[in-house]
Each structure stands twice: as C-alpha cells, then as structure tokens.
Design a protein around this motif. Structure first.
Motif, PDB file in Angstrom:
ATOM      1  N   SER A  77       0.828  -1.213   0.000  1.00 49.41           N
ATOM      2  CA  SER A  77       0.000   0.000   0.000  1.00 49.41           C
ATOM      3  C   SER A  77       0.859   1.258   0.000  1.00 49.41           C
ATOM      4  O   SER A  77       1.888   1.310   0.670  1.00 49.41           O
ATOM      5  N   ASP A  78       0.403   2.254  -0.711  1.00 50.47           N
ATOM      6  CA  ASP A  78       1.039   3.571  -0.660  1.00 50.47           C
ATOM      7  C   ASP A  78       0.324   4.486   0.327  1.00 50.47           C
ATOM      8  O   ASP A  78       0.851   5.545   0.688  1.00 50.47           O
ATOM      9  N   GLU A  79      -0.890   4.106   0.735  1.00 47.71           N
ATOM     10  CA  GLU A  79      -1.588   4.838   1.791  1.00 47.71           C
ATOM     11  C   GLU A  79      -2.263   3.825   2.700  1.00 47.71           C
ATOM     12  O   GLU A  79      -3.155   3.094   2.280  1.00 47.71           O
ATOM     13  N   ILE A  80      -1.840   3.789   3.948  1.00 43.62           N
ATOM     14  CA  ILE A  80      -2.379   2.836   4.902  1.00 43.62           C
ATOM     15  C   ILE A  80      -2.203   3.373   6.315  1.00 43.62           C
ATOM     16  O   ILE A  80      -1.205   4.030   6.625  1.00 43.62           O
ATOM     17  N   TYR A  81      -3.190   3.103   7.146  1.00 39.08           N
ATOM     18  CA  TYR A  81      -3.143   3.467   8.564  1.00 39.08           C
ATOM     19  C   TYR A  81      -3.441   2.180   9.322  1.00 39.08           C
ATOM     20  O   TYR A  81      -4.584   1.722   9.356  1.00 39.08           O
ATOM     21  N   GLU A  82      -2.406   1.587   9.884  1.00 37.45           N
ATOM     22  CA  GLU A  82      -2.556   0.241  10.455  1.00 37.45           C
ATOM     23  C   GLU A  82      -2.210   0.222  11.932  1.00 37.45           C
ATOM     24  O   GLU A  82      -1.152   0.707  12.346  1.00 37.45           O
ATOM     25  N   MET A  83      -3.111  -0.370  12.717  1.00 40.86           N
ATOM     26  CA  MET A  83      -2.868  -0.560  14.145  1.00 40.86           C
ATOM     27  C   MET A  83      -2.391  -1.987  14.384  1.00 40.86           C
ATOM     28  O   MET A  83      -3.043  -2.951  13.966  1.00 40.86           O
ATOM     29  N   LEU A  84      -1.258  -2.107  15.058  1.00 39.20           N
ATOM     30  CA  LEU A  84      -0.716  -3.416  15.425  1.00 39.20           C
ATOM     31  C   LEU A  84      -0.982  -3.645  16.907  1.00 39.20           C
ATOM     32  O   LEU A  84      -0.186  -3.262  17.765  1.00 39.20           O
ATOM     33  N   GLU A  85      -2.133  -4.234  17.198  1.00 37.71           N
ATOM     34  CA  GLU A  85      -2.509  -4.560  18.579  1.00 37.71           C
ATOM     35  C   GLU A  85      -1.956  -5.959  18.865  1.00 37.71           C
ATOM     36  O   GLU A  85      -2.647  -6.965  18.739  1.00 37.71           O
ATOM     37  N   LEU A 246      -7.897   4.834  20.220  1.00 42.19           N
ATOM     38  CA  LEU A 246      -7.541   4.911  18.801  1.00 42.19           C
ATOM     39  C   LEU A 246      -8.167   3.747  18.029  1.00 42.19           C
ATOM     40  O   LEU A 246      -8.616   3.916  16.885  1.00 42.19           O
ATOM     41  N   LYS A 247      -8.231   2.597  18.668  1.00 44.67           N
ATOM     42  CA  LYS A 247      -8.851   1.429  18.027  1.00 44.67           C
ATOM     43  C   LYS A 247     -10.313   1.720  17.704  1.00 44.67           C
ATOM     44  O   LYS A 247     -10.809   1.363  16.631  1.00 44.67           O
ATOM     45  N   ASP A 248     -11.010   2.360  18.627  1.00 47.21           N
ATOM     46  CA  ASP A 248     -12.409   2.733  18.373  1.00 47.21           C
ATOM     47  C   ASP A 248     -12.511   3.672  17.174  1.00 47.21           C
ATOM     48  O   ASP A 248     -13.425   3.552  16.350  1.00 47.21           O
ATOM     49  N   LYS A 249     -11.581   4.630  17.077  1.00 48.76           N
ATOM     50  CA  LYS A 249     -11.580   5.563  15.942  1.00 48.76           C
ATOM     51  C   LYS A 249     -11.331   4.810  14.632  1.00 48.76           C
ATOM     52  O   LYS A 249     -11.954   5.108  13.601  1.00 48.76           O
ATOM     53  N   PHE A 250     -10.413   3.853  14.660  1.00 47.53           N
ATOM     54  CA  PHE A 250     -10.121   3.064  13.461  1.00 47.53           C
ATOM     55  C   PHE A 250     -11.356   2.266  13.049  1.00 47.53           C
ATOM     56  O   PHE A 250     -11.660   2.142  11.854  1.00 47.53           O
ATOM     57  N   LYS A 251     -12.064   1.711  14.027  1.00 45.15           N
ATOM     58  CA  LYS A 251     -13.263   0.927  13.715  1.00 45.15           C
ATOM     59  C   LYS A 251     -14.316   1.781  13.023  1.00 45.15           C
ATOM     60  O   LYS A 251     -15.006   1.315  12.112  1.00 45.15           O
ATOM     61  N   GLN A 253     -13.720   4.390  11.089  1.00 47.59           N
ATOM     62  CA  GLN A 253     -13.271   4.617   9.717  1.00 47.59           C
ATOM     63  C   GLN A 253     -13.466   3.364   8.859  1.00 47.59           C
ATOM     64  O   GLN A 253     -13.836   3.458   7.684  1.00 47.59           O
ATOM     65  N   ILE A 254     -13.224   2.209   9.451  1.00 47.77           N
ATOM     66  CA  ILE A 254     -13.422   0.941   8.730  1.00 47.77           C
ATOM     67  C   ILE A 254     -14.896   0.762   8.392  1.00 47.77           C
ATOM     68  O   ILE A 254     -15.256   0.345   7.287  1.00 47.77           O
ATOM     69  N   ALA A 255     -15.763   1.086   9.352  1.00 53.49           N
ATOM     70  CA  ALA A 255     -17.206   0.967   9.117  1.00 53.49           C
ATOM     71  C   ALA A 255     -17.674   1.933   8.034  1.00 53.49           C
ATOM     72  O   ALA A 255     -18.516   1.587   7.193  1.00 53.49           O
ATOM     73  N   SER A 264     -11.065  -0.164   2.888  1.00 51.80           N
ATOM     74  CA  SER A 264     -10.642   0.767   3.934  1.00 51.80           C
ATOM     75  C   SER A 264      -9.127   0.924   3.937  1.00 51.80           C
ATOM     76  O   SER A 264      -8.392  -0.040   3.751  1.00 51.80           O
ATOM     77  N   LYS A 265      -8.682   2.142   4.159  1.00 55.08           N
ATOM     78  CA  LYS A 265      -7.253   2.400   4.316  1.00 55.08           C
ATOM     79  C   LYS A 265      -6.834   2.195   5.774  1.00 55.08           C
ATOM     80  O   LYS A 265      -5.649   2.250   6.092  1.00 55.08           O
ATOM     81  N   TYR A 266      -7.815   1.999   6.643  1.00 56.92           N
ATOM     82  CA  TYR A 266      -7.551   1.748   8.066  1.00 56.92           C
ATOM     83  C   TYR A 266      -7.660   0.242   8.329  1.00 56.92           C
ATOM     84  O   TYR A 266      -8.611  -0.404   7.884  1.00 56.92           O
TER      85      TYR A 266
END
Length: 520
Positions: A77-85, A246-251, A253-255, A264-266
């Motif tokens: 990906s050239d644009e990605i916002y990824e959380m590593l939990e 932050l996980k809630d915010k990512f969810k 954006q995914i939704a 989704s880029k998240y």
C-alpha cells in the motif's frame, strides 16, 4: 548529571549492540556477482525471507503468520493506517520500526521515516536500531553498499547517502511542519506510547488521540499520489488507553468504508499471545510453545496476563468484580428451563445506550446468550432482534418471552418493533413489563450475589463482540452515584427477575380436593 549518565548508558548499550550485529552477519566471500544479484532478487520478493537473512540476531525464531500479514499490508500500500494490537514480546517493534522501513528503503520506496516513542529518549533508542544496521550489518553493506552518511540517533535524526531521512520525536512533541527541505514523512511509526500513569486522566488520553489524528497525520504531504503510511504499535492493556481509544476511531473509519463499499485504508491487526486459555495454542508457535504460555499464565497474576498478553481489560469494579465475569459455551435453546429477551430501550435520545439481552435459566445458572448494547436507536435494536429471530430460527422455540421495560410511552416503544414486523410480514410478540419497580441501582446491585456465587455465565462465542464487551465494562464500572452507564445491567436484571418468576411458577405444586365444611 543524571541525563548524562543515562545517555552514557544508552551509548554503551548501542556500542555493544553494534558489535553483536557485526559478529552475527557473516558473508560468503566466495559468492560471485551473478550469484549475489540472483540471491538479492529472490530475497526481495519475500519480506520474511529478506528479514530472516539480513537480521540474524533478531530472527532467532522464524517469523509468525502475523509478521508476514503486517509486511504484506504495509508494502502493498502507498496509503495505509494500520494498528498493530500485538501482545508484549510479539516483535511488533522490530518489524514496524526497523525491518519493514529498511526493506522499503532498499527497494527505493521510502524517503523519510518519522518514529514516535513515548518520550524523546525512548524514541532515540528505537531509532538507533536502524542506524546500527546501516553502519554495522555486514550483509546489508555487502549487498547494498554503505548507505549511512551523517547525523546520529542520539541527536534524533540521521541521513543516508541516497538522501533517505530518519527522524524521531517523543509523543506529544511539536510535529507540525516536520520536514527536511522539501521532503515530508512518508512512513510514520508510533511505538509503545501508552503510559499506565496517565490512563485514568481522560484529558491526557483524549488529547493524545487528537494529537495523533491532527498534528501527526498532518505531517504527511497532502498531494495527489503522495505516500502515507502510519503504523501504530502497542498492546491494548486498558480500556481508557490511547491504544483502545484509537482502536475505536479506526473501527469507525473501517465501518465508513464498508458502508461506502470501498476498501478501507484503516486496518487493525489484533494478536493475543494464545488463541484461548484452554489449549494455550500460541499465535507464534515458532517461538513459544503452549506449555510455555500455560506456565506463564500460572505464574503471572491473571489480571496482568490478560492485560499484557491478551488485550483484555481486567478492571475490578466497586460492586461487580472482574473475577466473577465468566464465559462458556451456551446450551441449545431447547435445553433451558426458561428464556427471556429483555430490553431497556431508554426514554432518552439516541446517544444513550439501548440494551436487549436473551438470558436463559438452567437450574441455578443464568446464561447471557445474546447481547445488544449500543448507542443507537430503537429502530436499529428492533432490526437486530428480527435479524436474530430469523438467523437462529427462534420461531421454533416456543418458550422464549419477549419483553421491554417501562411504564410510560410504551405504545411508542412497541411501535418500533411493529414497524419492523410490518416490513417483514410477521410480528414478534414483544410486550411491555409494566410491573412497578424500585430504585434501578438497588435492583442491579441486588443481582451481584448471582455473579459472586458464579451462577451467571456469558456467551464465549460473543466474548469479542463490542456489545458484550460494553456489557462487561458497564458491570465493572457500576457504582451508585458514579454516573456510569447501567443500561446493560438494568436489562439483565429485568431478565433475571422475569426468569425467576417463570421458573417459580413452573415448579409450584397445587393440591386439589374437597374442603370439609364441618371444620370451619
């Protein structure tokens, strides 16, 4: 003086680390140029193979499935916002802070990496890993040449011979306008920034999330085709932490992307140490066995193990205790003595929680089978009930009762269910519970003894659902006068009360006969 001593220790550790890298990275002096080119090409086609070849002192165990998943997500990906939990010791930092950015750099796909640590000092220490590899890794130097040019991790930044920049900041430092000449970051990694001392300070946690979304993400170049990769790595140990918020915010954006029908880029990659606490099957079996984790669990306070290795927020409450929250597989509907759907629909706005639970009773046990607990509308709750009714074929189970709490405006409440039924061509027999009730908090607190005696069980198949997580959180936060939400526990209390009433009637016995009037 204290600062100088700390810096001297860091420098000493860095030098020792560099010597270990040099010793570990032996090269084949007899390899021909053609063989070297072919080997490099083969390695670059597979990140895991590339990492395990060049970083021998880190790759003591083969990479896990999730390391490959992380690398594929980021490098594709050239644009990605990824959380590593990912659980502690899951090597998230090694890959996110060093392996993947260097892999991208040597393939010509990284120009400016910005690394964020909990403090500036910790960020510098993390950044030192990249500089050490570029200066002392014989395999990298043999295959790609000496790329380090000038600067130093202890000063917070350094530069390579081909103009790639590496820079670090402490969490919350001024990140606005970060650039080197015309270059803005194209790879930002935020590593292990949560602080246990601050998790109960809502202002600090809220401002931390805002800083990430506004100040930090604002460092990327806003132009068509610009590369934006944001990686956030942390285990999720507290419900009020920056990670969990932050996980809630990512969810969200995914939704949004799902509703729009676009990718989704998240993304969120959530990896606990083991898949369950029965078999202790590890998520990284190449490194640790089930027996290792079973022993670790037995020799670690359960709350600490669950927080650090399982992303479970074990917070003891004033009334309901985390230790009394227990899960298991639910029974088939037909095996319960009685079943009740009970809803607390709230008379307030849609922002309040609407709750409905299916609770079953078997002997002395109460099983919370299905849970709806969301800041939503009554119409959404009604749709959830009808969907569940159809998916689980609940029409086959005649013993289920459908009830909602309340004495006022019940026509309006039931009309939401009737409207959904009109659309589907049938109606679930929802009725109002019009029994007078005492104080809500007293009623809920009275059910604590069921939990304490371990008579209440939650559905393990819904353990990770946001609704059930919210229910457990509301129980643990419950305290009269605290102002915490109690819609979930209130709905469960209504179900327990109705179930006891039903089973009491079922077990009652009556004698039939003639009265001898002469005795009266």
């Amino acid at each position: 003086m204290a600062v100088d001593i700390k810096l001297q220790k860091l420098l000493g550790d860095y030098d020792a680390h560099c010597r270990r890298i040099a010793r570990a990275t032996v090269i084949n002096l007899n390899e021909t140029p053609a063989e070297r080119i072919a080997r490099i090409k083969a390695l670059e086609s597979d990140y895991v193979a590339w990492f395990e070849y060049y970083f021998l002192n880190f790759a003591k165990a083969p990479c896990a499935w999730f390391h490959r998943k992380i690398a594929d997500d980021i490098t594709d990906s050239d644009e990605i916002y990824e959380m590593l939990e990912i659980y502690r010791s899951g090597a998230k930092s090694v890959h996110a802070d060093m392996g993947i950015p260097l892999y991208l750099m040597f393939k010509g796909r990284l120009k400016f990496m910005l690394l964020i640590g909990q403090t500036e000092e910790k960020a510098q220490k993390l950044l030192s890993a990249c500089q050490a590899q570029l200066k002392y890794n014989k395999r990298l130097i043999n295959d790609y040449g000496n790329r380090y040019q000038h600067g130093d991790w202890s000063a917070g930044k350094f530069l390579t011979t081909d103009g790639v920049r590496f820079m670090c900041l402490g969490f919350g430092q001024d990140a606005r306008g970060v650039r080197e000449e015309e270059c803005r970051p194209d790879y930002i990694v935020v590593d292990d920034v949560d602080n246990k001392k601050h998790v109960n300070n809502n202002r600090i946690m809220r401002e931390g999330v805002e800083w990430l979304f506004e100040d930090l993400m604002g460092c990327f170049d806003e132009a068509d085709g610009s590369v934006k990769r944001l990686i956030y790595a942390n285990n999720n140990f507290h419900k009020n932490s920056i990670t969990n918020r932050l996980k809630d915010k990512f969810k969200v954006q995914i939704a949004k992307a799902r509703e729009a029908g676009v990718p989704s880029k998240y993304r969120i990659i959530s990896v606990p140490a083991v898949k369950d606490l029965t078999t202790f099957e590890p998520n990284w079996p190449e490194k640790t066995s089930a027996e290792y984790w079973r022993n670790k669990f037995q020799n670690t306070p359960s709350r600490s193990f669950m927080r650090e290795y399982m992303h479970v927020h074990m917070e003891d409450g004033a009334v309901f205790q985390a230790a009394d929250m227990q899960w298991k597989k639910m029974l088939p509907y037909s095996e319960y003595d009685a079943l009740v759907f009970y809803g607390d629909l709230s008379y307030k706005a849609a922002a309040c929680f609407k709750g409905m639970m299916l609770v079953g009773k078997k002997g002395r046990e109460f099983h919370i089978i299905h849970t709806f607990l969301r800041q939503s509308t009554r119409a959404v709750l009604a749709k959830w009930l009808y969907d569940l009714y159809e998916d689980r074929e609940l029409h086959r189970c005649r013993k289920i009762r459908y009830m909602i709490e309340g004495l006022f405006s019940m026509d309006e409440f039931i009309s939401d269910f009737d409207a959904e039924g009109d659309a589907r061509g049938y109606h679930i027999p929802v009725r109002a519970d019009k029994r007078p009730k005492g104080d809500k908090y007293d009623r809920i607190e009275a059910t604590q003894s069921y939990f304490e005696r371990r008579n209440v069980w939650l559905n393990i198949d819904e353990k990770e659902s946001p609704d059930q997580v919210e229910l457990v959180d509301q129980y643990l936060a419950f305290e009269k006068g605290s102002g915490s939400m109690v819609d979930g526990p209130d709905a469960v209390e209504g179900a327990l009360s109705e179930l006891n009433s039903v089973t009491r009637t079922q077990k009652a016995t009556y004698r039939v006969g003639f009265r001898d009037s002469r005795k009266y």
